[in-house]
Design a protein around this motif. Sequence first.
Motif, PDB file in Angstrom:
ATOM      1  N   GLY A 146     -21.588  19.994 -29.847  1.00 59.07           N
ATOM      2  CA  GLY A 146     -22.403  19.340 -28.837  1.00 59.07           C
ATOM      3  C   GLY A 146     -23.441  20.221 -28.177  1.00 59.07           C
ATOM      4  O   GLY A 146     -24.261  19.730 -27.402  1.00 59.07           O
ATOM      5  N   ARG A 147     -23.430  21.512 -28.478  1.00 51.99           N
ATOM      6  CA  ARG A 147     -24.443  22.412 -27.911  1.00 51.99           C
ATOM      7  C   ARG A 147     -25.525  22.751 -28.923  1.00 51.99           C
ATOM      8  O   ARG A 147     -26.356  23.616 -28.696  1.00 51.99           O
ATOM      9  N   VAL A 148     -25.528  22.059 -30.048  1.00 51.23           N
ATOM     10  CA  VAL A 148     -26.543  22.263 -31.080  1.00 51.23           C
ATOM     11  C   VAL A 148     -27.445  21.036 -31.136  1.00 51.23           C
ATOM     12  O   VAL A 148     -26.970  19.905 -31.149  1.00 51.23           O
ATOM     13  N   GLY A 149     -28.767  21.259 -31.151  1.00 53.35           N
ATOM     14  CA  GLY A 149     -29.711  20.170 -31.268  1.00 53.35           C
ATOM     15  C   GLY A 149     -29.961  19.418 -29.982  1.00 53.35           C
ATOM     16  O   GLY A 149     -30.716  18.458 -29.970  1.00 53.35           O
ATOM     17  N   ASN A 150     -29.315  19.832 -28.915  1.00 55.86           N
ATOM     18  CA  ASN A 150     -29.497  19.155 -27.631  1.00 55.86           C
ATOM     19  C   ASN A 150     -30.902  19.456 -27.117  1.00 55.86           C
ATOM     20  O   ASN A 150     -31.245  20.603 -26.861  1.00 55.86           O
ATOM     21  N   ASN A 151     -31.713  18.425 -26.953  1.00 54.19           N
ATOM     22  CA  ASN A 151     -33.114  18.645 -26.591  1.00 54.19           C
ATOM     23  C   ASN A 151     -33.442  18.279 -25.151  1.00 54.19           C
ATOM     24  O   ASN A 151     -34.589  18.026 -24.816  1.00 54.19           O
ATOM     25  N   GLU A 152     -32.433  18.207 -24.307  1.00 56.26           N
ATOM     26  CA  GLU A 152     -32.688  17.913 -22.895  1.00 56.26           C
ATOM     27  C   GLU A 152     -33.381  19.109 -22.230  1.00 56.26           C
ATOM     28  O   GLU A 152     -32.873  20.224 -22.239  1.00 56.26           O
ATOM     29  N   SER A 153     -34.533  18.883 -21.638  1.00 55.10           N
ATOM     30  CA  SER A 153     -35.274  19.973 -20.999  1.00 55.10           C
ATOM     31  C   SER A 153     -34.553  20.507 -19.778  1.00 55.10           C
ATOM     32  O   SER A 153     -34.830  21.623 -19.329  1.00 55.10           O
ATOM     33  N   SER A 154     -33.640  19.712 -19.227  1.00 60.41           N
ATOM     34  CA  SER A 154     -32.937  20.141 -18.017  1.00 60.41           C
ATOM     35  C   SER A 154     -31.767  21.080 -18.311  1.00 60.41           C
ATOM     36  O   SER A 154     -31.173  21.630 -17.378  1.00 60.41           O
ATOM     37  N   GLU A 155     -31.436  21.271 -19.595  1.00 63.67           N
ATOM     38  CA  GLU A 155     -30.307  22.142 -19.926  1.00 63.67           C
ATOM     39  C   GLU A 155     -30.638  23.598 -19.588  1.00 63.67           C
ATOM     40  O   GLU A 155     -31.726  24.088 -19.932  1.00 63.67           O
ATOM     41  N   VAL A 197     -18.375  17.318 -29.920  1.00 64.49           N
ATOM     42  CA  VAL A 197     -17.393  18.010 -29.090  1.00 64.49           C
ATOM     43  C   VAL A 197     -18.113  18.918 -28.103  1.00 64.49           C
ATOM     44  O   VAL A 197     -19.099  19.570 -28.439  1.00 64.49           O
ATOM     45  N   LEU A 198     -17.641  18.936 -26.878  1.00 63.21           N
ATOM     46  CA  LEU A 198     -18.200  19.776 -25.824  1.00 63.21           C
ATOM     47  C   LEU A 198     -17.293  20.987 -25.592  1.00 63.21           C
ATOM     48  O   LEU A 198     -16.097  20.952 -25.921  1.00 63.21           O
ATOM     49  N   PRO A 199     -17.848  22.062 -25.023  1.00 64.57           N
ATOM     50  CA  PRO A 199     -17.085  23.301 -24.868  1.00 64.57           C
ATOM     51  C   PRO A 199     -15.769  23.160 -24.114  1.00 64.57           C
ATOM     52  O   PRO A 199     -14.805  23.856 -24.411  1.00 64.57           O
ATOM     53  N   VAL A 241     -20.131  21.482 -37.650  1.00 64.88           N
ATOM     54  CA  VAL A 241     -19.266  20.304 -37.605  1.00 64.88           C
ATOM     55  C   VAL A 241     -17.808  20.736 -37.684  1.00 64.88           C
ATOM     56  O   VAL A 241     -17.471  21.660 -38.429  1.00 64.88           O
ATOM     57  N   MET A 242     -16.949  20.065 -36.914  1.00 67.71           N
ATOM     58  CA  MET A 242     -15.531  20.419 -36.882  1.00 67.71           C
ATOM     59  C   MET A 242     -14.638  19.204 -37.085  1.00 67.71           C
ATOM     60  O   MET A 242     -15.002  18.092 -36.695  1.00 67.71           O
ATOM     61  N   ASP A 243     -13.495  19.437 -37.706  1.00 69.89           N
ATOM     62  CA  ASP A 243     -12.449  18.426 -37.748  1.00 69.89           C
ATOM     63  C   ASP A 243     -11.991  18.180 -36.318  1.00 69.89           C
ATOM     64  O   ASP A 243     -11.625  19.126 -35.605  1.00 69.89           O
ATOM     65  N   LEU A 244     -12.000  16.929 -35.883  1.00 79.53           N
ATOM     66  CA  LEU A 244     -11.512  16.611 -34.546  1.00 79.53           C
ATOM     67  C   LEU A 244     -10.347  15.634 -34.634  1.00 79.53           C
ATOM     68  O   LEU A 244     -10.175  14.938 -35.635  1.00 79.53           O
ATOM     69  N   LYS A 245      -9.548  15.597 -33.589  1.00 83.76           N
ATOM     70  CA  LYS A 245      -8.407  14.686 -33.566  1.00 83.76           C
ATOM     71  C   LYS A 245      -8.881  13.252 -33.744  1.00 83.76           C
ATOM     72  O   LYS A 245      -8.275  12.465 -34.459  1.00 83.76           O
ATOM     73  N   GLY A 246      -9.995  12.901 -33.097  1.00 80.20           N
ATOM     74  CA  GLY A 246     -10.639  11.612 -33.259  1.00 80.20           C
ATOM     75  C   GLY A 246      -9.965  10.462 -32.516  1.00 80.20           C
ATOM     76  O   GLY A 246      -8.841  10.591 -32.041  1.00 80.20           O
ATOM     77  N   PRO A 247     -10.685   9.340 -32.413  1.00 78.26           N
ATOM     78  CA  PRO A 247     -12.059   9.202 -32.910  1.00 78.26           C
ATOM     79  C   PRO A 247     -13.067   9.895 -32.008  1.00 78.26           C
ATOM     80  O   PRO A 247     -12.979   9.789 -30.791  1.00 78.26           O
ATOM     81  N   ALA A 248     -14.001  10.616 -32.611  1.00 81.23           N
ATOM     82  CA  ALA A 248     -15.001  11.351 -31.835  1.00 81.23           C
ATOM     83  C   ALA A 248     -16.243  11.530 -32.702  1.00 81.23           C
ATOM     84  O   ALA A 248     -16.197  11.363 -33.923  1.00 81.23           O
ATOM     85  N   THR A 258     -30.117  16.065 -33.876  1.00 81.51           N
ATOM     86  CA  THR A 258     -29.801  15.777 -32.488  1.00 81.51           C
ATOM     87  C   THR A 258     -28.304  15.528 -32.311  1.00 81.51           C
ATOM     88  O   THR A 258     -27.745  14.632 -32.926  1.00 81.51           O
ATOM     89  N   GLY A 259     -27.692  16.344 -31.478  1.00 79.88           N
ATOM     90  CA  GLY A 259     -26.286  16.126 -31.146  1.00 79.88           C
ATOM     91  C   GLY A 259     -26.157  15.963 -29.651  1.00 79.88           C
ATOM     92  O   GLY A 259     -25.299  16.557 -29.012  1.00 79.88           O
ATOM     93  N   ASN A 260     -27.048  15.193 -29.071  1.00 84.22           N
ATOM     94  CA  ASN A 260     -27.211  15.115 -27.628  1.00 84.22           C
ATOM     95  C   ASN A 260     -26.060  14.380 -26.941  1.00 84.22           C
ATOM     96  O   ASN A 260     -25.964  13.164 -27.016  1.00 84.22           O
ATOM     97  N   PRO A 261     -25.172  15.084 -26.267  1.00 82.46           N
ATOM     98  CA  PRO A 261     -24.067  14.430 -25.581  1.00 82.46           C
ATOM     99  C   PRO A 261     -24.425  13.913 -24.191  1.00 82.46           C
ATOM    100  O   PRO A 261     -23.681  13.158 -23.587  1.00 82.46           O
ATOM    101  N   THR A 262     -25.587  14.316 -23.672  1.00 83.82           N
ATOM    102  CA  THR A 262     -25.986  13.862 -22.345  1.00 83.82           C
ATOM    103  C   THR A 262     -26.227  12.355 -22.353  1.00 83.82           C
ATOM    104  O   THR A 262     -25.809  11.637 -21.458  1.00 83.82           O
ATOM    105  N   HIS A 263     -26.913  11.883 -23.394  1.00 85.93           N
ATOM    106  CA  HIS A 263     -27.099  10.444 -23.580  1.00 85.93           C
ATOM    107  C   HIS A 263     -26.181  10.032 -24.732  1.00 85.93           C
ATOM    108  O   HIS A 263     -26.556  10.142 -25.900  1.00 85.93           O
ATOM    109  N   ASN A 264     -25.009   9.577 -24.404  1.00 86.43           N
ATOM    110  CA  ASN A 264     -23.967   9.374 -25.404  1.00 86.43           C
ATOM    111  C   ASN A 264     -24.369   8.405 -26.513  1.00 86.43           C
ATOM    112  O   ASN A 264     -23.860   8.469 -27.624  1.00 86.43           O
TER     113      ASN A 264
END
Length: 253
Positions: A144-153, A181-183, A171-178, A81-87
Amino acid sequence: MKSKTQKESIRNSRKMESSFSFTLIELLVVIAIIAILAAILLPALNSARERGRTANCISNQKQMALALGMYAEDNDNFAPTGNPTHNIYAGYWMIQISSYVGGNSKFFTCPSYAGKKSGNSSCDFALVNGGASDMFSGSYGMNGRVGNNESSEPAGTVIRKMTVSRRFPFVMDLKGPAIHVLPHLLLVSLTDTNSGCRFGERHNNGGTISWSDGSAGYNTFTEVTSMVQNSKNNAGTKVPGDWGDALAFMLGY
């Protein structure tokens, strides 16, 4: 009264002392030469040290990519789960795959990251090891678009199962802290308020990425920008244009 022999001995001693002594100018010249050599060599040494850290970071990424595959095999091909909708759950992907890397949180820390740790409780390893609080470093972020299980997507904007035939970044190296990542944040400006989710450039102006096929590697920011553009071209109208520049890239087109 000193004898002739004593006088000659003193004179010879003074000559020897003068032959081995430095003038102030000579000393400054030596110091300047050392400083110049240091200025030339230190950047090369730092670059070599960073290449070693990059190799270590790629190894971390590969471990996470392999863990992703094993998790999917054990969970009907669903991705973590990488669900960004529910942080509050956005960082839980690390907890889900931690057992596949021996429960060791070191794999989730970039060796070159010196920023703040994530404050998201969903990626505190105390949740699984029952020990003291061990917060995720905030150096890596899941797609952030992988594993997202929101039915509304909307259809075509997420990857829920690993059965998709396209190779996509995990998974990606990010500037952080994070923690994800979203598109619309992957390529944001360094001055953006959400720049923590921007692709990281800690490793000699680049960062590392792990992929759904279990591979991992290094890319510069310019190369990632080019891959994003190529993915947009490949996807065409299959991917909604209002979901961020990097959506097609994250979906593996």
